[in-house]
Enzyme design. Structure first.
Site, mmCIF file in Angstrom:
data_model
loop_
_atom_site.group_PDB
_atom_site.id
_atom_site.type_symbol
_atom_site.label_atom_id
_atom_site.label_comp_id
_atom_site.label_asym_id
_atom_site.label_seq_id
_atom_site.Cartn_x
_atom_site.Cartn_y
_atom_site.Cartn_z
ATOM 1 N N ASP A 249 1.339 -1.113 -0.414
ATOM 2 C CA ASP A 249 -0.256 -0.179 -0.158
ATOM 3 C C ASP A 249 0.953 1.224 -0.192
ATOM 4 O OD1 ASP A 249 -2.254 -1.558 0.418
ATOM 5 O OD2 ASP A 249 -2.653 -1.445 2.370
ATOM 6 N N GLY A 282 21.756 -23.836 -55.066
ATOM 7 C CA GLY A 282 21.004 -25.399 -55.325
ATOM 8 C C GLY A 282 20.096 -25.683 -55.528
ATOM 9 N N LYS A 283 18.846 -24.569 -55.621
ATOM 10 C CA LYS A 283 17.733 -25.101 -54.834
ATOM 11 C C LYS A 283 16.914 -26.061 -55.395
ATOM 12 C CE LYS A 283 15.948 -21.038 -55.357
ATOM 13 N NZ LYS A 283 17.288 -20.190 -55.601
ATOM 14 N N LYS A 300 6.756 -25.446 -58.782
ATOM 15 C CA LYS A 300 7.722 -23.843 -58.905
ATOM 16 C C LYS A 300 6.657 -22.763 -59.370
ATOM 17 C CE LYS A 300 11.621 -21.222 -59.821
ATOM 18 N NZ LYS A 300 12.845 -21.157 -59.307
ATOM 19 N N GLU A 370 9.400 -25.024 -54.735
ATOM 20 C CA GLU A 370 10.362 -24.178 -54.766
ATOM 21 C C GLU A 370 10.541 -23.041 -55.157
ATOM 22 O OE1 GLU A 370 14.948 -24.024 -57.880
ATOM 23 O OE2 GLU A 370 13.082 -25.424 -57.762
#
Length: 482
Positions: A249, A282-283, A300, A370
């Site tokens: 308080d 390299g996807k 894709k 992709e």
């Protein structure tokens, strides 16, 4: 999520239920619960905009205030409202809400209720999670009941809640028996993980009480007086309690409620979104490997550069030896070997993002999607590739180079994904194996390296088949968050 890890016993849960059973003045005293409930509902409403909600599971429904908000937003949905307290359920049922079934269920053990069956488009709980210790196991069990694309939404208390009351105990040289809550950082970095896309947001509510005794009476009125089992020895004598109240308080008798809101989205179908740290990383090769490894579909959505080559889809068909039945044709194609935005401008067109809808055929079969380039490749003037990945809602596979310079690119990409709460299935490293880089990416990126692929002078379907055997099975990817 809980500090420290504590497992409630059946007796602990029974005591909590008894407290709430005796909370006769709950509706009049639970003002913060109402404020928090409306804030959670607004977040759910925005998150579910455009989504069909047919079945809803609410846990910790109390006397039905939040249930009534759900009924107002989705008047025709089937709602299963549950609570640990039978008395609370009776009061909730007295609201007479249409098409709501009230069932006693312990959120700490949702699998223990045989009456709650099937999948739900929305599972939610308003200020209920903090009563379950530890919550991770219960929330994971609830998440398993989500329908594809379903949302798990919770509000709970974070670590700064009631810090004034704790400070009053410190001034009185005694230990508070009230519960401790995870910090905001612990919530952000804790449960859930894996296949659920995660968003945490926070609000601070400051309540001016009528003094420490009024605060304690309010807790009793809503049944929230069960002490923290870790501090059970902290029960105060009347003299010490009076000292705490006077200290509270003197400092203004205000209380902070540190409110946390978690939204967790299940993927809409089986599959991953393949992106890279940059173009030419390299996807397509990795996508062919994943398509082969998981007997997956391939898509894709945006194909550029068709003036110079046949495109990535024919390459995946050749490398993964897949038939037309496993290929989803590109949604949009462009001639120039540029970003989708720039390639479209060359042709006097623009990419129609609204037409890019995630294919749902054979939804239990993995779909390898992709992307084009990296995460910050522009799709339109307002949309980047990361926006598209987020919209699709699939876990992300990030393809990176293994050599010099990969740490910065990879960790920045992972940070961008995590900042949006997106799920990262793992990283694939292309090039000569580099144990130091792999270790650094896994430690600093808090991610799994799914595979390290050596450099090849030429890529054939035989090489793809051989590399594909080194990837984790789809069940391991899909099950990592179960």
């Amino acid at each position: 999520m809980v500090i420290p890890n504590h497992h409630q016993t059946a007796q602990d849960r029974a005591l909590i239920a008894q407290r709430f059973d005796r909370a006769q003045d709950y509706d009049g005293a639970a003002m913060v619960q109402r404020v928090t409930g409306r804030a959670l509902m607004e977040r759910i409403r925005v998150a579910q905009d455009g989504c069909e909600v047919r079945r809803i599971l609410e846990f910790g429904c109390g006397t039905g205030f939040f249930t009534s908000l759900l009924r107002a937003i989705w008047p025709e949905a089937e709602i299963v409202a549950t609570d640990l307290s039978a008395a609370m359920l009776r009061r909730a049922a007295e609201r007479g809400l249409h098409n709501v079934t009230f069932i006693r269920m312990d959120a700490a053990d949702p699998d223990g209720s045989a009456e709650v069956t099937g999948a739900f488009d929305l599972i939610c709980g308003n200020l209920a999670v903090q009563w379950v210790e530890p919550p991770e196991q219960a929330l994971a069990a609830l998440a398993k009941r989500l329908a594809p694309g379903g949302l798990l939404a919770v509000s709970t208390l974070a670590g700064d809640s009631f810090h004034e009351w704790r400070a009053a105990h410190d001034m009185s040289d005694c230990i508070p028996a009230i519960r401790r809550y995870p910090s905001r950082d612990q919530l952000r970095n804790g449960w859930p993980c894996g296949r659920l896309a995660t968003q945490w947001s926070f609000e601070t509510l400051v309540e001016r009480t009528n003094g420490g005794m009024a605060f304690l009476r309010g807790l009793k009125q809503i049944g929230a007086t069960e002490p923290d089992a870790r501090n059970i020895s902290a029960n105060l004598s009347p003299r010490l309690l009076r000292n705490v109240v006077r200290a509270f308080d003197r400092t203004g008798a205000v209380l902070t409620w540190d409110l946390a809101f978690g939204l967790f989205r299940a993927p809409p179908r089986a599959g991953v979104f393949v992106t890279g740290t940059d173009t030419g990383v390299g996807k397509t090769f990795v996508s062919a490997c994943l398509t082969q490894a998981w007997d997956a579909l391939y898509w894709k959505p945006l194909q550029t550069g068709l003036a110079d080559e046949a495109g990535d889809t024919p390459e995946v068909i050749r490398l993964a030896k897949v038939g037309a039945d496993r290929i989803v044709p590109p949604a949009m194609t462009f001639l120039a070997p540029l970003s989708p935005e720039a390639a479209a401008e060359k042709e006097g067109r623009s990419a129609d993002v609204s037409a890019l809808r995630l294919p749902m055929e054979q939804s239990e079969r993995p779909l390898v999607v992709e992307g084009a380039g990296g995460l910050d490749v522009p799709v339109t003037k307002d949309t980047m590739m990361i926006d598209l990945a987020e919209r699709f809602g699939l876990p992300v596979v990030l393809v990176a180079r293994s050599g010099l310079g990969t740490l910065n690119h990879t960790l920045l990409s992972l940070e961008a994904l995590r900042r949006r709460g997106m799920v990262v299935a793992g990283v694939v490293l292309n090039g000569s194996p580099n144990a130091g880089n792999r270790d650094a990416i896994e430690r600093h990126g808090k991610v799994r390296v799914l595979a390290e692929i050596p450099a090849f002078s030429g890529v054939t379907s035989e090489i793809v088949a051989d590399v594909a055997r080194g990837f984790p099975a789809w069940s391991a990817i899909a099950g990592q968050a179960q």
